[in-house]
Scaffold this motif. Sequence first.
Motif, short mmCIF file in Angstrom:
data_model
loop_
_atom_site.label_atom_id
_atom_site.label_comp_id
_atom_site.label_asym_id
_atom_site.label_seq_id
_atom_site.Cartn_x
_atom_site.Cartn_y
_atom_site.Cartn_z
N GLN A 135 0.86 -1.18 0.00
CA GLN A 135 0.00 0.00 0.00
C GLN A 135 0.90 1.23 0.00
O GLN A 135 1.89 1.29 0.73
CB GLN A 135 -0.92 0.01 1.22
CG GLN A 135 -1.89 -1.17 1.25
CD GLN A 135 -2.61 -1.25 2.58
OE1 GLN A 135 -1.98 -1.21 3.64
NE2 GLN A 135 -3.92 -1.36 2.54
N VAL A 136 0.54 2.22 -0.82
CA VAL A 136 1.39 3.39 -1.03
C VAL A 136 0.76 4.62 -0.39
O VAL A 136 -0.43 4.88 -0.54
CB VAL A 136 1.61 3.64 -2.54
CG1 VAL A 136 2.35 4.95 -2.77
CG2 VAL A 136 2.37 2.48 -3.17
N ARG B 46 0.36 10.10 -6.04
CA ARG B 46 -0.69 9.11 -5.74
C ARG B 46 -1.33 8.60 -7.03
O ARG B 46 -1.60 7.41 -7.18
CB ARG B 46 -1.74 9.71 -4.82
CG ARG B 46 -1.25 9.93 -3.39
CD ARG B 46 -2.41 10.14 -2.44
NE ARG B 46 -3.18 11.35 -2.75
CZ ARG B 46 -2.91 12.54 -2.24
NH1 ARG B 46 -1.89 12.69 -1.40
NH2 ARG B 46 -3.66 13.59 -2.54
N ALA B 47 -1.55 9.52 -7.98
CA ALA B 47 -2.11 9.12 -9.28
C ALA B 47 -1.15 8.20 -10.01
O ALA B 47 -1.57 7.23 -10.67
CB ALA B 47 -2.42 10.36 -10.12
N ALA B 48 0.15 8.48 -9.91
CA ALA B 48 1.14 7.63 -10.56
C ALA B 48 1.12 6.23 -9.97
O ALA B 48 1.26 5.23 -10.70
CB ALA B 48 2.53 8.25 -10.41
N ASN C 216 -1.37 0.33 -10.80
CA ASN C 216 -2.25 -0.66 -10.18
C ASN C 216 -1.86 -0.98 -8.73
O ASN C 216 -2.07 -2.12 -8.27
CB ASN C 216 -2.30 -1.95 -11.01
CG ASN C 216 -2.89 -1.74 -12.39
OD1 ASN C 216 -3.90 -1.06 -12.53
ND2 ASN C 216 -2.24 -2.30 -13.40
N LEU C 217 -1.31 0.00 -8.05
CA LEU C 217 -0.98 -0.15 -6.64
C LEU C 217 -2.08 0.48 -5.79
O LEU C 217 -2.70 1.47 -6.18
CB LEU C 217 0.35 0.51 -6.31
CG LEU C 217 1.59 -0.10 -6.99
CD1 LEU C 217 2.83 0.72 -6.63
CD2 LEU C 217 1.78 -1.55 -6.60
N GLU C 218 -2.33 -0.11 -4.65
CA GLU C 218 -3.33 0.43 -3.73
C GLU C 218 -2.75 1.66 -3.05
O GLU C 218 -1.64 1.63 -2.52
CB GLU C 218 -3.72 -0.61 -2.69
CG GLU C 218 -4.78 -0.11 -1.71
CD GLU C 218 -5.14 -1.14 -0.66
OE1 GLU C 218 -5.90 -0.78 0.26
OE2 GLU C 218 -4.67 -2.28 -0.75
N VAL C 219 -3.50 2.75 -3.04
CA VAL C 219 -3.06 4.01 -2.44
C VAL C 219 -3.91 4.28 -1.21
O VAL C 219 -5.13 4.14 -1.24
CB VAL C 219 -3.19 5.17 -3.44
CG1 VAL C 219 -2.82 6.49 -2.78
CG2 VAL C 219 -2.29 4.93 -4.66
N GLY D 195 -4.56 3.89 11.08
CA GLY D 195 -5.31 2.66 10.87
C GLY D 195 -4.54 1.61 10.10
O GLY D 195 -4.10 0.61 10.67
N LEU D 196 -4.35 1.83 8.80
CA LEU D 196 -3.75 0.81 7.96
C LEU D 196 -2.30 0.52 8.33
O LEU D 196 -1.83 -0.61 8.19
CB LEU D 196 -3.85 1.21 6.48
CG LEU D 196 -5.27 1.25 5.92
CD1 LEU D 196 -5.26 1.80 4.50
CD2 LEU D 196 -5.89 -0.14 5.93
N VAL D 197 -1.57 1.53 8.78
CA VAL D 197 -0.18 1.30 9.19
C VAL D 197 -0.13 0.31 10.35
O VAL D 197 0.82 -0.47 10.46
CB VAL D 197 0.50 2.64 9.58
CG1 VAL D 197 1.85 2.39 10.24
CG2 VAL D 197 0.68 3.50 8.34
N GLY D 198 -1.15 0.32 11.19
CA GLY D 198 -1.19 -0.59 12.32
C GLY D 198 -1.24 -2.05 11.92
O GLY D 198 -0.92 -2.94 12.73
N ASP D 199 -1.64 -2.33 10.68
CA ASP D 199 -1.70 -3.71 10.19
C ASP D 199 -0.45 -4.10 9.41
O ASP D 199 -0.32 -5.25 8.99
CB ASP D 199 -2.91 -3.88 9.27
CG ASP D 199 -4.24 -3.66 10.00
OD1 ASP D 199 -4.30 -4.03 11.19
OD2 ASP D 199 -5.17 -3.13 9.38
#
Length: 292
Positions: free
Chosen positions: A27-28, A36-38, A43-46, A52-56
């Motif tokens: 995740q980027v 972020r658009a790049a 096809n990477l998740e932004v 939240g997500l960093v905690g996982d």
Amino acid sequence: MNIVWIGFGKMGEPMALRVAAAGHALQVFDVSDERRAAARAQNLEVIGSLEGLVGDADVIVSSLPNDAAALQVLAGEGGALTHARAGALLIETSTISASASASLAKVADARQLGYLRAPISGSVSAAANGTLTTFISGPEAVIERAGPIVSTYASTIRVVGDAEQARVMKLAVNLMVTTLVASLGEAYALCAKGGISPKVALDAISASAIGSPHLKFKADALERRDFTPTFTVAQMRKDLKLISDGARELSVPVLLGAAVEQIMCATEASGFGGEDYIACAKVIAGLSGLTI
């Protein structure tokens, strides 16, 4: 592994793509709408927020432009490290000062995170090909854990210590790189005023005892008058400040580095700050009564 990649810039993009291609869930995060658009275009998740997500995440990898960005995005209020879970790993690949890195280390230790100092050396194409060089330092267990990720984008991995040594090593290499390029500019001007054609002079320099892959690459660009940036004058000035500040803290004289810092200052002041740092040859030539 679940990885949050922070910083999808010129070097971060090809490195992140190699990590994703190795099969890691990636995740980027980037503060720039354009970057972020790049990432989405690849096809990477932004992710729009580090909360939240960093905690996982099992691993956080950062590729950031300077001390201020690294300290703010990683250790500032709401930064990545404040959300990371205990036991996660931080691989920090930016060119930053040893003092800023030590500040990150304190936060990482307080959060019970593994911290690998891992600045990289090489071009964008080397990043895309997985042939970067990286200097790494940190606890042995952290180095071992990080190996499978680091090896996706770096073919040469040099372990230089267990704390901030990797930061010093990267600055030492950049000191030699920028000094070499400035001396190439002076040698070029000397040959030109001595009646040697640019191609003959640069080919001879590249084939001499001083020749190296990097010097040959820059000599070829100078011969073609190609100042498309692989690393800009402005970026090199940032690194030269880190070098001079770090050397001062360690009571090490960097006499050549100080001279090159002034050359790069003049180059940026001449309007070439966004060009490759071989553009310093244009300023040196101008001081010699020549035009490139």
